[in-house]
Scaffold this active site. Structure first.
Site, short mmCIF file in Angstrom:
data_model
loop_
_atom_site.label_atom_id
_atom_site.label_comp_id
_atom_site.label_asym_id
_atom_site.label_seq_id
_atom_site.Cartn_x
_atom_site.Cartn_y
_atom_site.Cartn_z
N HIS A 379 0.82 -1.21 0.00
CA HIS A 379 0.00 0.00 0.00
C HIS A 379 0.86 1.27 0.00
O HIS A 379 0.33 2.37 -0.21
CB HIS A 379 -0.91 -0.01 1.23
CG HIS A 379 -2.24 0.64 0.99
ND1 HIS A 379 -2.49 1.49 -0.06
CD2 HIS A 379 -3.41 0.57 1.68
CE1 HIS A 379 -3.73 1.92 -0.01
NE2 HIS A 379 -4.32 1.37 1.04
N ASP A 383 -2.17 2.22 -4.52
CA ASP A 383 -3.38 2.67 -3.85
C ASP A 383 -4.47 1.60 -3.97
O ASP A 383 -4.43 0.75 -4.87
CB ASP A 383 -3.88 3.98 -4.44
CG ASP A 383 -2.92 5.14 -4.17
OD1 ASP A 383 -2.22 5.09 -3.14
OD2 ASP A 383 -2.86 6.07 -5.00
#
Length: 408
Positions: A379, A383
């Site tokens: 992450h 995204d």
């Protein structure tokens, strides 16, 4: 007498463990016949007889740690007598010490600057390991020293600073009638370390979807005979998944990228790692430039790599440099899982068991062969929207393979 020595094991590998002797002292062997199997933290290496003759002596017993160039045993001519009736429990002669490391050669100013710009995490690892990374040209962008470089320097320094003592034989040590204890192999230790590093380093998250496998199964049933007749290999599922992932990677380049310090390295090539379970542990051989290969070429290469993995014949170059990984837990019956990233990659796709399930299509409940898909991602660089979009593109490619193969 001819010495049997530890061969060069590959980049950044300086020592190995004697895993198994295939012959006993006194056995007659043919030229190029496998004598002993060595295990490094990356691959297994077979050492063959340099000539025909008799294995006169075993110097390094099973379980011993040996450096490159160390003597494993000795061979004599066809009439030679064995020096020992059987393998010694531990090496009698001290393995030769590796030569002292030569002083580092002067590095270009650009290389020194790059090393000094090593990210704080790398500087911390180097400091804890008591090594100096200034003046070292790393494998990162513009010669920057990476975490892997620092760990390699620490490991190599440790191998050069002391003569490794032989380990106890790799055999079960019975503790009681209810349990037994065995030492971890080098490969298992490396797997454990790398998986834990991935968890500790990446902001790892998993997103799920499911794919209707009807179209792929129909295509396989329709073309499997003609495909195998023409190409000499069976049409499996993996080539469809590789093609679907490449389509998704081209649309979402962050999933095909990696973080190096404060930089993002975008890969304009698609080397796909295929996770393979073996008796020795999990390995991930790589299909190079998969975007330029046909489905037949991909199926052939995956089959060859899988066979080499199971036989312990993979080379270091077979395992390095993947940009994305596919793991198929479905072959073992897994219905759903959360795969762990293969660092420094930013994404991994988990395949699972195909199972008939009721789903709703046009307001009608029908039974279709469905597969859950899991995509774990870092992450820090990918995204949530990008991860979901990537997995949707994989799903669309699998459910409509004709559209995917036509690059639509």
């Amino acid at each position: 007498m001819t010495d049997i020595v530890v061969p060069t094991l590959g980049e950044s590998v300086s020592e190995a463990t004697v895993a198994k002797w295939m012959k006993k002292a006194g056995d007659t062997v043919r030229k190029d016949e496998t004598l002993v199997e060595l295990e490094t933290d990356k691959v297994s290496v077979e050492v063959s007889a340099p000539e025909a003759g008799v294995l006169s002596e075993i110097v390094a017993a099973e379980g011993a740690t040996v450096n490159i160039g160390a003597i494993l045993g000795r061979m004599g001519g066809a009439g030679a007598q064995p020096a020992k009736a059987e393998a010694a429990p531990a090496p009698k002669a001290e393995a030769p010490k590796p030569p002292l490391a030569a002083p580092p050669a002067p590095q270009p100013a650009a290389a020194v600057t790059a090393a000094k710009q090593a990210p704080p995490s790398v500087q911390r690892i180097a400091a804890e390991g008591g090594v100096e990374v200034s003046g070292v040209t790393g494998s990162g962008k513009d010669g920057r020293v990476t975490k892997a470089d620092a760990l390699s320097i620490i490991e190599n320094r440790g191998a050069q600073s002391q003569t490794p003592a032989p380990h106890p034989p790799l055999q079960a040590r019975v503790v009681s009638d209810r349990e037994e204890r065995v030492p971890m192999t080098r490969l298992r230790k490396t797997i454990a370390r790398r998986l834990k590093e991935a968890q500790n380093t990446a902001a790892m998250l998993t997103t799920f979807n499911e794919a209707d496998m009807s179209a792929i199964m129909a295509a396989r049933n329709k073309y499997k005979d003609s495909f195998e007749k023409k190409h000499g290999v069976k049409l499996g599922f993996m080539s469809f998944f590789v093609k679907a992932c490449i389509a998704g990677l081209k649309e979402i380049p962050n999933v095909n990228a990696e973080i190096d310090g404060d930089d993002i390295i975008y890969k304009n090539f698609y080397d796909i790692g295929i996770a393979v379970g073996t008796d020795r542990g999990l390995v991930v051989p790589v299909v190079r430039d998969a975007d330029h290969k046909s489905m037949a070429e991909i199926e052939k290469e995956i089959g060859e790599l899988g066979l080499k993995a199971r036989d312990g014949h993979l080379k270091l170059e077979d395992l390095q440099g993947a940009t994305f990984t596919i793991s198929n837990g479905g072959v073992y019956g897994s219905l759903m899982s959360t795969p762990i990233l293969n660092a420094p990659q930013s994404g991994i796709l988990g395949m699972h068991k195909i199972q008939d399930r009721p789903i709703v299509i046009d307001k009608q409940v029908v039974v279709r062969p469905m597969m859950y898909l899991a995509m774990s991602y870092d992450h820090r660089i990918v995204d949530g929207k990008e991860a979901v979009t990537f997995l949707v593109r994989v799903k669309e490619g699998l459910e409509d393979p004709e559209r995917m193969l036509l690059d639509l």
